[in-house]
Design a protein around this motif. Sequence first.
Motif, PDB file in Angstrom:
ATOM      1  N   ASN A 116       0.470  23.118  24.659  1.00  7.61           N
ATOM      2  CA  ASN A 116       1.466  24.118  25.037  1.00  7.61           C
ATOM      3  C   ASN A 116       2.491  23.549  26.010  1.00  7.61           C
ATOM      4  O   ASN A 116       3.649  23.968  26.024  1.00  7.61           O
ATOM      5  N   MET A 117       2.064  22.617  26.859  1.00  9.77           N
ATOM      6  CA  MET A 117       3.011  21.930  27.736  1.00  9.77           C
ATOM      7  C   MET A 117       4.019  21.135  26.916  1.00  9.77           C
ATOM      8  O   MET A 117       5.214  21.083  27.229  1.00  9.77           O
ATOM      9  N   ILE A 118       3.548  20.509  25.843  1.00 11.32           N
ATOM     10  CA  ILE A 118       4.393  19.619  25.050  1.00 11.32           C
ATOM     11  C   ILE A 118       5.207  20.380  24.009  1.00 11.32           C
ATOM     12  O   ILE A 118       6.429  20.216  23.906  1.00 11.32           O
ATOM     13  N   GLU A 119       4.521  21.221  23.223  1.00  7.25           N
ATOM     14  CA  GLU A 119       5.166  21.924  22.122  1.00  7.25           C
ATOM     15  C   GLU A 119       5.858  23.209  22.565  1.00  7.25           C
ATOM     16  O   GLU A 119       6.806  23.660  21.924  1.00  7.25           O
ATOM     17  N   GLY A 120       5.362  23.803  23.653  1.00  5.95           N
ATOM     18  CA  GLY A 120       5.891  25.080  24.096  1.00  5.95           C
ATOM     19  C   GLY A 120       5.228  26.238  23.379  1.00  5.95           C
ATOM     20  O   GLY A 120       4.705  26.103  22.266  1.00  5.95           O
ATOM     21  N   ARG A 121       5.239  27.397  24.025  1.00  2.00           N
ATOM     22  CA  ARG A 121       4.680  28.619  23.440  1.00  2.00           C
ATOM     23  C   ARG A 121       5.340  29.803  24.133  1.00  2.00           C
ATOM     24  O   ARG A 121       5.681  29.721  25.310  1.00  2.00           O
TER      25      ARG A 121
ATOM     26  N   VAL B  44      -2.156  32.421  33.051  1.00  2.00           N
ATOM     27  CA  VAL B  44      -2.716  31.069  32.997  1.00  2.00           C
ATOM     28  C   VAL B  44      -1.797  30.140  32.207  1.00  2.00           C
ATOM     29  O   VAL B  44      -1.713  28.939  32.512  1.00  2.00           O
ATOM     30  N   GLU B  45      -1.086  30.659  31.216  1.00  2.00           N
ATOM     31  CA  GLU B  45      -0.121  29.837  30.484  1.00  2.00           C
ATOM     32  C   GLU B  45       1.180  29.689  31.271  1.00  2.00           C
ATOM     33  O   GLU B  45       1.751  28.599  31.343  1.00  2.00           O
TER      34      GLU B  45
ATOM     35  N   PRO C  18       7.295  25.787  30.092  1.00  2.00           N
ATOM     36  CA  PRO C  18       7.227  25.592  28.643  1.00  2.00           C
ATOM     37  C   PRO C  18       6.481  26.699  27.906  1.00  2.00           C
ATOM     38  O   PRO C  18       6.586  26.805  26.688  1.00  2.00           O
ATOM     39  N   ASP C  19       5.724  27.521  28.641  1.00  2.00           N
ATOM     40  CA  ASP C  19       4.785  28.432  27.989  1.00  2.00           C
ATOM     41  C   ASP C  19       4.811  29.788  28.685  1.00  2.00           C
ATOM     42  O   ASP C  19       4.003  30.073  29.557  1.00  2.00           O
TER      43      ASP C  19
END
Length: 401
Positions: free
Chosen positions: A236-241, A310-311, A333-334
């Motif tokens: 999620n840090m890299i791809e994002g959400r 938490v995200e 990012p999330d």
Amino acid sequence: MNREEIVNGLIEGKIKLYQVEKYTSSANEAVDIRREFIEKFSSSSLDKIADYTLDMEKASKKNIENPIGTIQIPIGVAGPLKVNGKYCNREVYLPLATSEGALVASINRGCSSITLAGGVNTNIISDKMTRAPVIKAKSASGAIEVKNWIENNFDELKSLAETTTNHGKLIKIDPILIVGSYVYPRFVYSTGDSMGMNMVTIATEKILEKLENENDAIHIALSGNVCVDKKPASINMIEGRGKSVTADIIIPEDIVKTKLKTTASSIVEVNIAKNLIGSASAGSMAFNAHYANMIGAIFLATGQDVAHVVEGSLGITTAEDRNGDLYFSVNLPDLPIATVGGGTSLETANEGLQILGVSGSNKVLEFAEIVAGCVLAGELSLVSALSAGHLARAHKELGRE
């Protein structure tokens, strides 16, 4: 059956908590009876939990099971915060629900410094929600065949998923991870103003029905934890959400000295030593001082899913000394948020969104920019306090027990 008989039925175990509505004429009556039972069972008095203004008839249908009342959390405001974004370009006051003394005051100081410096610059990087089921083939080669089938049929799967929703769009299915005979495809959707977890779950379930009909494989679970929902995760840090947002600002040297009571070089050193090196040494996934404080407070005030804090706490803070001026940024990012659906329909939460001017449709990206600005304000204030040695004093004055 009267009220006393229902309460006695609960005490004797003849009636279950979830069955109370069957014996009452309204959700409000059921709330009162259930609370009376809990009071007797726990020998407690719940007068304050009983004192609420929410429409429990409405909340019982979508937001809560076995309700007995509500809790109250103090809500304060910080601001004005000037936001310079594509979707939000104005001053806002931030509703913040918290019981942590000094937090609102700290964010307020950050807002004051930011607004004096001309405002925080905000940008939306991406907007997506994910669902990643786990599928089991009979072998690793079978898992690869499933992966290839998903990739070769994307257009058809996209059309199928979008028959389940008026607002969701399947953007991609990536990555598709394989571990032994297990396949973890990460379905990535846009969801409009809704946070969208229910939406993408239903759409993905539709795809899985077709997948099982046309492949020698079964789906083990609708969520295989590669989504990754309500847990910290590198993907999620890299791809994002959710919404991936960035906010940054250049604060002139005189404002750093007079408002933040420190220097750009001191802030940079604290950021490197604490947020970057310290976090790395601890194995943290969050390279920041306290994003969760701001995310939690604004989430509670606006009816967001609190588990997504938490995200939202993931992200990296950067700071640079530019000839005495301070460049400061936060990266989120999330950030799973919504301005319609879920808890945003609760009356008090909707009023929180109204304070921000983002209640309803076509407002979620504006809201995301505001949240990013709020996080920067709180992060800037805390890092500045640490660099000036003011943190303990602030808590003694504002938050001591």
